[in-house]
Design an enzyme around this catalytic site. Structure first.
Site, mmCIF file in Angstrom:
data_model
loop_
_atom_site.group_PDB
_atom_site.id
_atom_site.type_symbol
_atom_site.label_atom_id
_atom_site.label_comp_id
_atom_site.label_asym_id
_atom_site.label_seq_id
_atom_site.Cartn_x
_atom_site.Cartn_y
_atom_site.Cartn_z
ATOM 1 N N LYS A 1 0.841 -1.208 0.000
ATOM 2 C CA LYS A 1 0.000 0.000 0.000
ATOM 3 C C LYS A 1 0.876 1.260 0.000
ATOM 4 O O LYS A 1 0.613 2.207 -0.743
ATOM 5 C CB LYS A 1 -0.948 -0.017 1.214
ATOM 6 C CG LYS A 1 -2.026 -1.083 1.092
ATOM 7 C CD LYS A 1 -2.872 -1.264 2.350
ATOM 8 C CE LYS A 1 -3.860 -2.412 2.152
ATOM 9 N NZ LYS A 1 -4.776 -2.624 3.282
ATOM 10 N N GLN B 1 -4.601 -1.807 9.789
ATOM 11 C CA GLN B 1 -4.558 -3.099 9.105
ATOM 12 C C GLN B 1 -5.061 -4.213 10.028
ATOM 13 O O GLN B 1 -4.683 -4.293 11.192
ATOM 14 C CB GLN B 1 -3.110 -3.389 8.638
ATOM 15 C CG GLN B 1 -2.955 -4.614 7.752
ATOM 16 C CD GLN B 1 -3.542 -4.448 6.352
ATOM 17 O OE1 GLN B 1 -3.792 -3.334 5.880
ATOM 18 N NE2 GLN B 1 -3.775 -5.552 5.678
ATOM 19 N N ASP C 1 -11.097 2.719 4.609
ATOM 20 C CA ASP C 1 -11.440 1.297 4.513
ATOM 21 C C ASP C 1 -12.957 1.092 4.472
ATOM 22 O O ASP C 1 -13.432 0.005 4.141
ATOM 23 C CB ASP C 1 -10.910 0.542 5.746
ATOM 24 C CG ASP C 1 -9.604 -0.192 5.473
ATOM 25 O OD1 ASP C 1 -9.351 -0.546 4.312
ATOM 26 O OD2 ASP C 1 -8.859 -0.423 6.449
HETATM 27 N N1 L34 Z 1 -7.806 -2.658 7.483
HETATM 28 N N2 L34 Z 1 -7.162 -4.766 6.814
HETATM 29 C C1 L34 Z 1 -7.647 -3.552 6.506
HETATM 30 N N3 L34 Z 1 -7.982 -3.196 5.242
HETATM 31 C C2 L34 Z 1 -7.815 -4.093 4.221
HETATM 32 O O1 L34 Z 1 -8.209 -3.774 2.988
HETATM 33 C C3 L34 Z 1 -7.265 -5.349 4.502
HETATM 34 N N4 L34 Z 1 -6.998 -6.283 3.529
HETATM 35 C C4 L34 Z 1 -7.210 -7.699 3.837
HETATM 36 C C5 L34 Z 1 -6.468 -8.008 5.141
HETATM 37 N N5 L34 Z 1 -6.576 -6.953 6.126
HETATM 38 C C6 L34 Z 1 -6.980 -5.680 5.827
HETATM 39 C C7 L34 Z 1 -6.011 -6.169 2.614
HETATM 40 O O2 L34 Z 1 -5.436 -5.122 2.378
HETATM 41 C C8 L34 Z 1 -6.580 -8.374 2.635
HETATM 42 N N6 L34 Z 1 -5.785 -7.353 1.998
HETATM 43 C C9 L34 Z 1 -4.905 -7.590 0.919
HETATM 44 C C10 L34 Z 1 -4.252 -6.562 0.243
HETATM 45 C C11 L34 Z 1 -3.387 -6.811 -0.794
HETATM 46 C C12 L34 Z 1 -3.136 -8.087 -1.198
HETATM 47 C C13 L34 Z 1 -3.791 -9.128 -0.567
HETATM 48 C C14 L34 Z 1 -4.657 -8.877 0.492
HETATM 49 C C15 L34 Z 1 -2.174 -8.327 -2.320
HETATM 50 O O3 L34 Z 1 -1.576 -7.407 -2.822
HETATM 51 N N7 L34 Z 1 -1.967 -9.585 -2.722
HETATM 52 C C16 L34 Z 1 -1.060 -9.949 -3.779
HETATM 53 C C17 L34 Z 1 -0.007 -10.931 -3.295
HETATM 54 C C18 L34 Z 1 0.778 -10.432 -2.157
HETATM 55 C C19 L34 Z 1 1.724 -11.478 -1.605
HETATM 56 O O4 L34 Z 1 2.751 -11.735 -2.247
HETATM 57 O O5 L34 Z 1 1.446 -12.044 -0.523
HETATM 58 C C20 L34 Z 1 -1.887 -10.610 -4.896
HETATM 59 O O6 L34 Z 1 -1.442 -10.596 -6.034
HETATM 60 O O7 L34 Z 1 -2.945 -11.161 -4.575
#
Ligand code: L34
Length: 292
Positions: A52, A96, A119
């Site tokens: 982020k 988060q 959020d």
């Molecule tokens: N407060 N907590 C708050 N707001 C959120 O919007 C989140 N979330 C979830 C968990 N807790 C939170 C996220 O940001 C899930 N989440 C989230 C954000 C980004 C990614 C996955 C979950 C992401 O970028 N995933 C990548 C892979 C990252 C890796 O290598 O682990 C993808 O390509 O899916």
């Protein structure tokens, strides 16, 4: 079968936001400033929060990462939130999740000023969302709707089955998709761990949103031909053949389900990057509201 390329679409959205920021800069306006609070050292949470912050840098937002140790008390966290609530330079911020067990999550989310709650987790904003009033939509459901919209996937009158009823994905997703809106107007069924005849229900789905938090839960025999699959799950599964020691698995068994699907999101590279893009979009909205 078409892959719903969340990575690409999220980059398009980031480029669009970056253009807005450029215009703001040229008009001498303050650029959006996002802050994120991370409590503890959970590996996945650190990855997401860092992504982020990096995304903010890329599009020209200011960002502040507030890293707190896992022994932070609830009171200390609430104090930090109060500081951000009253800091005029911060347009929006997030805490988060998940939080360490000794901290009451609901209490924390309720302490965030709803005008800075990018959020969309504060009860005031959840209520506005449910009533279809303008507000910050939670980033993951918002990202899924944006993805459906940009791929011009018809949702009106379709059977959507949402697997999971979490506050941050399943519940808001089910509300949004039943509303009269783009990527809405669907007939929505929510199923969860206590649902009976789950397979009978998923077999009727035109669109499945899998957000149940169990890796590879949805298998090919549970869906019909040409189904649209949105895989929200992201679990780190131990894998000795990987440098990191784990691989990422979704809630969908990609191998079997993709054979039947017309569209499917991959993990990684699907819903995750969209979540980040929509958080940025909400932060831009927060800044613009401040402009008056
Ligand atoms: N407060 N907590 C708050 N707001 C959120 O919007 C989140 N979330 C979830 C968990 N807790 C939170 C996220 O940001 C899930 N989440 C989230 C954000 C980004 C990614 C996955 C979950 C992401 O970028 N995933 C990548 C892979 C990252 C890796 O290598 O682990 C993808 O390509 O899916």
């Amino acid at each position: 079968m078409t892959i719903l390329d969340g990575k690409k679409v999220s980059n398009d959205i980031k480029d669009e936001i970056a253009e807005h920021v450029k215009a703001m800069v040229s008009k001498g306006e303050k650029v959006p400033h996002l802050a994120a609070i991370l409590v503890g050292t959970d590996g996945a949470s650190m990855t997401y929060v860092n992504a982020k912050v990096k995304a903010c840098e890329r599009i020209g937002f200011n960002s502040t990462l507030i890293d707190l140790p896992d022994y932070t008390t609830e009171e200390e966290l609430l104090q930090k939130i109060d500081q951000l609530n009253t800091d005029n330079d911060i347009d929006g911020f997030i805490v988060q999740l998940p939080l360490p067990k000794h901290i009451d999550e609901q209490k924390v989310l309720m302490a965030v000023n709803p005008d800075k709650d990018v959020d969309g987790f504060h009860p005031t904003n959840v209520g506005k969302m449910a009533l279809d009033l303008p507000t910050f939509l939670p980033a993951t459901p918002y990202g899924i709707m944006e993805l459906l919209e940009r791929y011009q996937i018809e949702t009106s009158g379709k059977n959507v089955v949402v697997l999971g009823r979490s506050h941050i994905v399943g519940r808001p997703m089910s509300i949004l998709m039943s509303q009269k809106r783009k990527a809405g107007d669907a007939t929505v069924t929510v199923v969860h761990s206590r649902s009976k005849n789950l397979k009978e229900i998923t077999l009727e789905a035109d669109i499945v949103v899998a957000a149940i938090g169990i890796s590879e839960f949805l298998t090919g025999d549970m869906v019909k031909e040409d189904v649209v699959i949105i895989d929200v799950g992201i679990t780190r599964v131990p894998d000795a053949t990987k440098k990191t020691g784990y691989r990422l698995a979704g809630d969908v068994e990609f191998e079997s389900v993709s054979k039947k699907a017309s569209y499917i999101t991959p993990v990684p590279g699907g819903v995750g990057p969209m979540t980040i893009a929509m958080l940025l979009k909400n932060t831009l909205l927060a800044r613009k509201r401040n402009l008056q």
